[in-house]
Design an enzyme around this catalytic site. Sequence first.
Site, short mmCIF file in Angstrom:
data_model
loop_
_atom_site.label_atom_id
_atom_site.label_comp_id
_atom_site.label_asym_id
_atom_site.label_seq_id
_atom_site.Cartn_x
_atom_site.Cartn_y
_atom_site.Cartn_z
N ASP A 227 58.28 -5.77 -17.18
CA ASP A 227 57.27 -5.67 -18.22
C ASP A 227 55.94 -5.26 -17.59
O ASP A 227 55.47 -5.92 -16.65
CB ASP A 227 57.13 -7.05 -18.92
CG ASP A 227 56.21 -6.99 -20.12
OD1 ASP A 227 55.98 -5.90 -20.64
OD2 ASP A 227 55.69 -8.07 -20.51
N MET A 228 55.35 -4.18 -18.06
CA MET A 228 54.08 -3.72 -17.50
C MET A 228 52.98 -4.73 -17.82
O MET A 228 53.01 -5.40 -18.85
CB MET A 228 53.70 -2.36 -18.08
CG MET A 228 54.76 -1.27 -17.97
SD MET A 228 55.38 -1.08 -16.30
CE MET A 228 53.95 -0.41 -15.48
N TYR B 18 48.18 -0.86 -21.78
CA TYR B 18 47.24 0.19 -22.22
C TYR B 18 45.96 0.16 -21.36
O TYR B 18 45.36 1.21 -21.10
CB TYR B 18 46.86 0.00 -23.70
CG TYR B 18 47.95 0.35 -24.69
CD1 TYR B 18 49.26 0.57 -24.31
CD2 TYR B 18 47.65 0.47 -26.06
CE1 TYR B 18 50.25 0.87 -25.23
CE2 TYR B 18 48.63 0.78 -27.00
CZ TYR B 18 49.93 0.98 -26.57
OH TYR B 18 50.91 1.27 -27.49
N ARG C 78 40.71 -11.66 -19.46
CA ARG C 78 41.37 -12.88 -19.96
C ARG C 78 40.75 -14.13 -19.34
O ARG C 78 40.68 -15.19 -19.95
CB ARG C 78 42.87 -12.85 -19.67
CG ARG C 78 43.58 -11.76 -20.48
CD ARG C 78 45.09 -11.76 -20.25
NE ARG C 78 45.65 -10.45 -20.62
CZ ARG C 78 46.93 -10.19 -20.80
NH1 ARG C 78 47.83 -11.14 -20.63
NH2 ARG C 78 47.34 -8.99 -21.14
N ASP D 185 56.58 -0.48 -23.05
CA ASP D 185 56.27 -0.91 -21.67
C ASP D 185 57.25 -1.93 -21.11
O ASP D 185 56.90 -2.68 -20.21
CB ASP D 185 54.84 -1.45 -21.61
CG ASP D 185 54.73 -2.86 -22.14
OD1 ASP D 185 55.52 -3.23 -23.03
OD2 ASP D 185 53.87 -3.62 -21.66
N GLU D 186 58.46 -1.94 -21.62
CA GLU D 186 59.46 -2.92 -21.13
C GLU D 186 60.78 -2.23 -20.85
O GLU D 186 61.21 -1.37 -21.61
CB GLU D 186 59.79 -3.92 -22.24
CG GLU D 186 58.83 -5.02 -22.46
CD GLU D 186 59.29 -5.78 -23.70
OE1 GLU D 186 59.92 -6.83 -23.53
OE2 GLU D 186 59.06 -5.28 -24.81
P1 TTP Z 1 52.40 -6.27 -24.37
O1 TTP Z 1 53.45 -6.06 -23.33
O2 TTP Z 1 52.68 -7.27 -25.44
O3 TTP Z 1 51.07 -6.73 -23.69
P2 TTP Z 1 50.29 -6.11 -22.47
O4 TTP Z 1 51.12 -5.21 -21.67
O5 TTP Z 1 48.99 -5.56 -22.96
O6 TTP Z 1 49.92 -7.40 -21.65
P3 TTP Z 1 50.88 -8.35 -20.84
O7 TTP Z 1 50.49 -8.16 -19.41
O8 TTP Z 1 50.54 -9.70 -21.33
O9 TTP Z 1 52.29 -7.98 -21.10
O10 TTP Z 1 52.08 -4.91 -25.07
C1 TTP Z 1 52.18 -3.69 -24.39
C2 TTP Z 1 51.16 -2.73 -24.98
O11 TTP Z 1 51.44 -2.54 -26.34
C3 TTP Z 1 49.77 -3.26 -24.92
O12 TTP Z 1 49.13 -2.93 -23.70
C4 TTP Z 1 49.12 -2.66 -26.11
C5 TTP Z 1 50.24 -2.42 -27.08
N1 TTP Z 1 50.21 -3.39 -28.20
C6 TTP Z 1 49.61 -3.00 -29.38
O13 TTP Z 1 49.14 -1.88 -29.48
N2 TTP Z 1 49.55 -3.89 -30.40
C7 TTP Z 1 50.07 -5.14 -30.31
O14 TTP Z 1 49.98 -5.91 -31.27
C8 TTP Z 1 50.71 -5.53 -29.09
C9 TTP Z 1 51.30 -6.89 -28.93
C10 TTP Z 1 50.75 -4.61 -28.05
#
Ligand code: TTP
Length: 717
Positions: A18-19, A23, A60, A120-121
């Site tokens: 998981d990235m 963004y 954060r 991103d997964e």
């Molecule tokens: P996530 O993997 O949920 O979060 P993240 O990568 O920003 O942070 P983390 O390190 O905690 O995993 O989401 C991946 C991307 O998807 C995130 O960077 C932005 C986008 N996104 C949205 O646009 N809207 C949303 O509601 C969510 C949850 C994510």
Amino acid sequence: MPVAKPESSDSRVIAHVDMDCFYVQVEERKQPQLRGLPTAVVQYNEWKGGALIAVSYEARKFGVKRSMRGAEAKEVCPQIQLVQVPVARGKADLNGYRSAGSEVVSILSRRGRCERASIDEVYLDLTDAAETMLAENPPQNLEKIDEEALKSHILGLNNEDGSDVKENVREWINRHNADHRDKLLACGILIVAELRMQVLKETEFTCSAGIAHNKMLAKLASGMNKPAQQTVVPSSSVNGLLNTLPIRKMKQLGGKLGISLQTDMGVNTVGDLLQFPEEKLQERYGINTGTWLWNIARGISGEAVEGRLLPKSHGSGKTFPGPRALKTVPAVQHWLNQLCEELSERLCSDLDQNKRMANTLTLHARAYKSSDSDSQKKFPSKSCPLRYGTGKIQEDAFNLFQAGLREYIGFYGVKTQGSQYSGWGITSLSVSASKIVPIPSGTCSIAKYFHGQSTPHFSSMQSLDNVNAEATLLLPPGSECYSELNSPKAESWIEDTVPDLDLQEQKDLSSSLSKTQDGFTQDISPSLLSGCLEQNQNKQERYITKVEGQFKSEYKERKGKRVKDKGTETPSILELFKSYNPYPFGSSLSQELKKTAQGTGARLTIGHAEENEVGKEEKPMHGSSSRDEGDGRREVWSYNIDEIDPTVMDELPQEIQDEIKAWVQPHKWRPNNNTARRGCSNDANDIILTSETRNVLAFGNLPDLDLAPSSDQASFC
Ligand code: TTP
């Protein structure tokens, strides 16, 4: 409802990658001066600084959360850098993020089967790589272990106060007396650490990972230590991990099933499930779900990592909360057009880059009625066969919307309101394209060929027979292809839809639509492809013309070559029919067949003719099509068999080749049957392909084919 899948092996090595604040990382790469600073990506909407959609780990620490708006984030962290998500067509443009995700996928997929689960997964099945490492270079023999691997978190590893954590990890990895499963996980630790380092080196992005024996456990672990770390779940730690895990945190238990477990069964943690025998759970939730629940309580999950680097669907959506709700049909149409344009670009890009085509277009909306006792009523999702071309997608999506609206507010409401506000509002709209299938290898040239000859599938708008006027209005036009296969009833075209997205995607869709607080546009599927070949329909048409031109010259060349190399070339369909002998023991029918195929007048008729109309509809010129709108006849395309690309037969997917061969099998041969039959020309020189096959040829894609022989399928006549 979740379904239990037997665990394929309890010795798999599965990783979930998981990235980190994805963004934000993409924006930091574009603007390196942001690195190390508290940063958040906000949606383009300026109201109160826009809603945060990604928050850096630096931000954060100040208490900045994704649920905040930019203005709130500034309050808790005045130095926060707010970066706007790129905008196109008045909505978020996620292409940059998608292609960044693709870069990562291409690296991660180097060591094992890779499934892109979202933007991103990624899931990886590293079993083979781990087994190979164990056989050739087992971790217990390693003198030096990479720093990144030593930073791993191994659940259950006893890190007493003062002990050197990295040293403990090293010992765990080096253990000689470990069981086979732990040894495999030790290999997994090394492989994943190496992959993550490679991702960092090549893309500048950090990611976190979970490593376990199945997808469920790997996914649970990947988020446990972020950012830029990896967590391992040995089987001995599974109970410890699950015992206290809130039941609703489990994948697929966040909704109704999870609520039912809590309220009806008193199950609050996954561990609470252990008290119930499998039979009891089956009694309450059905055999499959009962078994699935029993399994997950024990950390058992047989779900395989699908080898999928490309998205299962494409989608484009936008929310219109509060005062921005769309209240007139023209307003909806305006936004639908924008969404469809984006969807169309991505479909073209997918077609161009990956040679894949989608088959189903689905429209989802959320709506409210201002004066309504039946406020629970949902706007029905609708779907129809997908036609390529921006204009067609827009047209079909709008028809789907109208069908949904009619159902939602009643036919008369739709009729009377026009562009006047009539007591309803649309708070979210999305269009998605699903049932994406690869064009069978090489079939592209077939599509080009047929496209070059005739384009009714791409351009025609034909009303269905037996359809009443009102229904016709609501029909996605150009859907004749399905009508041949299915009931011609208009309403059957527009289906109430549970979209063909997997559960995760559906969840992503619903959560994205509900999570967003304002006009934030959320991509509804884990789409990854960026860039677009065609910006609009005109461009698409230019592209098609270009392709047609290219094909024609290619075809001329090949035809010339064929004449020269006669006898050495790949056999054409004609050649196939010439050489195929359904009566190997010398029946005269084989001669007849040869004779039939040899004649220059032999035509490959692609279409589906009605009983008493066959023959009439054929046009001797290749590439012609005819259809009488009024009398219920079906369209027929005729091609001169001599002009078929010689490689066509080989390029067809095996199933289709088999199907064609099946037509000339003895039991299909009806020499004395002079009466025209459905799906069968009365001209002995014609070979009629089923509409399914036609679809493959014309579109170059593979719809859900039912190739089982049936009386309805065309035979060699
Ligand atoms: P996530 O993997 O949920 O979060 P993240 O990568 O920003 O942070 P983390 O390190 O905690 O995993 O989401 C991946 C991307 O998807 C995130 O960077 C932005 C986008 N996104 C949205 O646009 N809207 C949303 O509601 C969510 C949850 C994510």
